[in-house]
Scaffold this active site. Structure first.
Site, PDB file in Angstrom:
ATOM      1  N   HIS A 134       0.306  -4.784  -3.829  1.00 59.03           N
ATOM      2  CA  HIS A 134       1.653  -5.375  -3.854  1.00 59.03           C
ATOM      3  C   HIS A 134       1.623  -6.901  -3.744  1.00 59.03           C
ATOM      4  O   HIS A 134       2.485  -7.507  -3.107  1.00 59.03           O
ATOM      5  CB  HIS A 134       2.514  -4.804  -2.718  1.00 59.03           C
ATOM      6  CG  HIS A 134       2.864  -3.360  -2.917  1.00 59.03           C
ATOM      7  ND1 HIS A 134       3.930  -2.953  -3.677  1.00 59.03           N
ATOM      8  CD2 HIS A 134       2.265  -2.229  -2.477  1.00 59.03           C
ATOM      9  CE1 HIS A 134       3.983  -1.628  -3.689  1.00 59.03           C
ATOM     10  NE2 HIS A 134       2.984  -1.164  -2.970  1.00 59.03           N
TER      11      HIS A 134
ATOM     12  N   ASP B 156      -0.238  -0.385   1.903  1.00 57.63           N
ATOM     13  CA  ASP B 156       0.056   0.844   1.150  1.00 57.63           C
ATOM     14  C   ASP B 156      -0.322   0.730  -0.321  1.00 57.63           C
ATOM     15  O   ASP B 156      -0.473  -0.368  -0.852  1.00 57.63           O
ATOM     16  CB  ASP B 156       1.558   1.160   1.252  1.00 57.63           C
ATOM     17  CG  ASP B 156       2.410   0.018   0.691  1.00 57.63           C
ATOM     18  OD1 ASP B 156       2.060  -1.152   0.949  1.00 57.63           O
ATOM     19  OD2 ASP B 156       3.392   0.299  -0.013  1.00 57.63           O
ATOM     20  N   GLU B 157      -0.466   1.902  -0.935  1.00 56.93           N
ATOM     21  CA  GLU B 157      -0.542   2.052  -2.393  1.00 56.93           C
ATOM     22  C   GLU B 157      -1.517   1.096  -3.073  1.00 56.93           C
ATOM     23  O   GLU B 157      -1.147   0.402  -4.013  1.00 56.93           O
ATOM     24  CB  GLU B 157       0.851   1.831  -3.010  1.00 56.93           C
ATOM     25  CG  GLU B 157       1.866   2.860  -2.595  1.00 56.93           C
ATOM     26  CD  GLU B 157       3.195   2.696  -3.335  1.00 56.93           C
ATOM     27  OE1 GLU B 157       3.624   3.666  -3.949  1.00 56.93           O
ATOM     28  OE2 GLU B 157       3.784   1.594  -3.270  1.00 56.93           O
ATOM     29  N   VAL B 158      -2.745   1.080  -2.614  1.00 61.73           N
ATOM     30  CA  VAL B 158      -3.728   0.220  -3.278  1.00 61.73           C
ATOM     31  C   VAL B 158      -4.324   0.980  -4.465  1.00 61.73           C
ATOM     32  O   VAL B 158      -4.817   2.095  -4.318  1.00 61.73           O
ATOM     33  CB  VAL B 158      -4.835  -0.211  -2.291  1.00 61.73           C
ATOM     34  CG1 VAL B 158      -5.857  -1.081  -3.005  1.00 61.73           C
ATOM     35  CG2 VAL B 158      -4.225  -0.960  -1.125  1.00 61.73           C
TER      36      VAL B 158
ATOM     37  N   ASP C 261      -0.902   4.917   4.823  1.00 62.07           N
ATOM     38  CA  ASP C 261      -2.106   4.957   3.984  1.00 62.07           C
ATOM     39  C   ASP C 261      -3.341   4.519   4.768  1.00 62.07           C
ATOM     40  O   ASP C 261      -4.431   5.069   4.589  1.00 62.07           O
ATOM     41  CB  ASP C 261      -1.965   4.018   2.772  1.00 62.07           C
ATOM     42  CG  ASP C 261      -0.651   4.178   2.030  1.00 62.07           C
ATOM     43  OD1 ASP C 261       0.403   4.238   2.706  1.00 62.07           O
ATOM     44  OD2 ASP C 261      -0.671   4.228   0.792  1.00 62.07           O
TER      45      ASP C 261
END
Ligand code: NAG
Ligand code: NAG
Ligand code: NAG
Ligand code: NAG
Ligand code: NAG
EC number: 3.2.1.52
Length: 419
Positions: free
Chosen positions: A152, A212-214, A265
């Protein structure tokens, strides 16, 4: 009006008792405001009364996302006003993300001059940030910023050369960039300097680090990152690399005397984060987030529940009832584990939200979670019983100038004339 107050001991955990008293004073003031009633002739009055009240959860937050769409300062200040009316006490400021970087850094001004949607009109200056902090403090609201990394971070790359990972196509760079480069010492030097600044700008003892969300595909494509993986003995497991990065960032933050909050995460990937790190649950249906709460509290971590309250998602009809029926402590675990759930948070992600629709999407729907986090879960109260109170509260929000959307056909029975 005589009022009683729960002991301030240990509330909030890291805050001083002064901070607690300040917040309680605001709560008292707001409780009194709620008692104001109107006579037939229009005069206002308060009946003599006695109040004994305190929140179930110490952390009752709202997340605003000022990266996907820029929110003008006024929209943020108005949200803080409305938060106070429903006793939310934490503003989680998801201030930057992939699309734009509106925070104007003292140390790295290029972050916003190159990464914001507009370098002058779509930024938060230091003085804007101070206004938000003061406005919030006077309403008993803590401001916890989030500088989400290593994913992000596309907007960070515009003003910071060599921070993001160059993605490769075959043996040459493709011209696109991935998450922050975890294999480069420069990344940690930059993050140390940047976190030193922002942890001093935002005084709250908590600090949200994201995590998060790598997406690993760019890291996998990059030969330097692959060489680093080998050197570190991570094999082909990129979750180890993400963990290594987050551990470094959490350590930097803890040396700056802040308690880190990270998205779930980071816990899902490994167990090496310090025990005092707070974990923010955002994924899944009730069965999944309940199991996650069990696992995290069993490991001794404090937990913040976000998953059931992503109210940027909208549905036709009275979807506030879903928020209202959430039971944060209904998961399998001991009493000690239940004590580790510090509260919850309503999220208003900004993909489809800007200043035109922020208020009606938030209010009064967020109030359902506000009551759930304030009132005692064991006093089972049905959504049916809450409905008339919520409708009356929506009218009272309108009178105070909050553009709160309707809950059902009907009208407000007082001087409110409509928008
Ligand atoms: C206020 O108090 C008076 C006297 O006790 C009572 O008669 C009246 O019903 C109360 N009004 C409201 C709106 O609670
Ligand atoms: C990760 O990034 C790659 C390259 O940008 C993209 O093709 C892929 O769809 C992404 N994966 C996920 C799960 O988003
Ligand atoms: C983080 O700090 C802990 C405790 O001081 C230390 O054991 C660990 O090696 C550090 N991690 C990294 C990645 O530097
Ligand atoms: C952190 O706290 C320690 C102990 O109170 C203090 O010595 C140090 O200066 C603080 N560091 C920062 C960056 O505030
Ligand atoms: C707790 O949740 C379960 C479902 O996960 C449900 O069956 C049960 O009735 C709930 N407990 C209470 C007290 O409502």
């Amino acid at each position: 009006v005589t009022m009683h107050q729960k002991d301030c001991d240990g509330y909030p955990n890291e805050g001083s008792s002064e901070r607690c008293k300040e917040e309680m004073n605001v709560m008292w003031y707001l409780a009194i405001v709620q008692l104001v009633q109107q006579e037939e002739d229009g005069t206002y009055f308060i009946n003599k009364t006695e109040i004994e009240d305190f929140p179930s959860f110490q952390y009752r937050g709202i997340l605003l996302d000022t990266s996907r769409h820029f929110l003008p300062l006024k929209a943020i200040l108005n949200t803080l006003d409305a938060m106070a009316y429903s006793k939310f006490n934490v503003f989680h400021w998801h201030i930057v993300d992939d699309p734009s970087f509106p925070y104007q850094s003292r140390t790295f001004p290029d972050l916003s001059s190159k990464g914001a949607y507009h370098p002058m009109s779509h930024i938060y200056t230091q003085s804007d940030v101070r206004r938000v902090l003061t406005h919030a403090r006077l309403r008993g609201i803590r401001v916890i910023p989030e500088f989400d990394s290593p994913g992000h971070t596309q907007s960070w790359g515009k003003g910071t050369p060599n921070l993001l990972t160059p993605c490769y196509k075959g043996s040459s760079p493709s011209g696109t960039f991935g998450p922050i480069n975890p294999a480069s010492a420069l990344s940690y030097i930059f993050m140390s300097q940047f976190l030193k600044e922002v942890t001093s700008v935002f005084p709250d003892p908590y600090f949200h680090l994201g995590g998060d969300e790598v997406n690993f595909s760019c890291w996998q494509s990059n030969p330097d990152v692959r060489a680093f993986m080998q050197k570190m003995g991570f094999g082909k497991d990129y979750t180890k690399l993400e963990s290594f990065y987050m551990e470094n960032i959490v350590n930097i933050t803890s040396n700056l005397n802040k308690t880190s909050i990270v998205w779930q995460d980071v816990f899902d990937y490994h167990e090496r984060i310090p025990k005092d790190t707070i974990l923010h649950i955002w994924k899944g249906l009730p069965a999944q987030y309940k199991a996650e709460t069990s696992r995290m509290t069993k490991a001794g971590h404090r937990v913040l529940l976000g998953a059931p309250w992503y109210i940027n998602h909208i549905a036709y009809g009275q979807d506030w009832r879903i928020s209202y029926n959430v039971q944060p402590l209904n998961f399998s675990g001991t009493e000690e584990q239940k004590k580790l759930v510090i509260g919850g948070e309503v999220s208003m992600w900004g993909e489809y939200v800007d200043a035109t629709n922020l208020s009606p999407r938030l209010w009064p729907r967020a109030c359902a979670a506000a009551e759930r986090l304030w009132s005692d879960e064991s006093q089972t109260r049905s959504a049916e019983a809450a409905f008339p109170r919520l409708q009356a509260f929506r009218c009272s929000l309108l009178r105070r100038g909050v553009r709160a959307e309707p809950l059902s056909p009907g009208h407000c029975s007082d001087e409110y004339r409509g928008i």
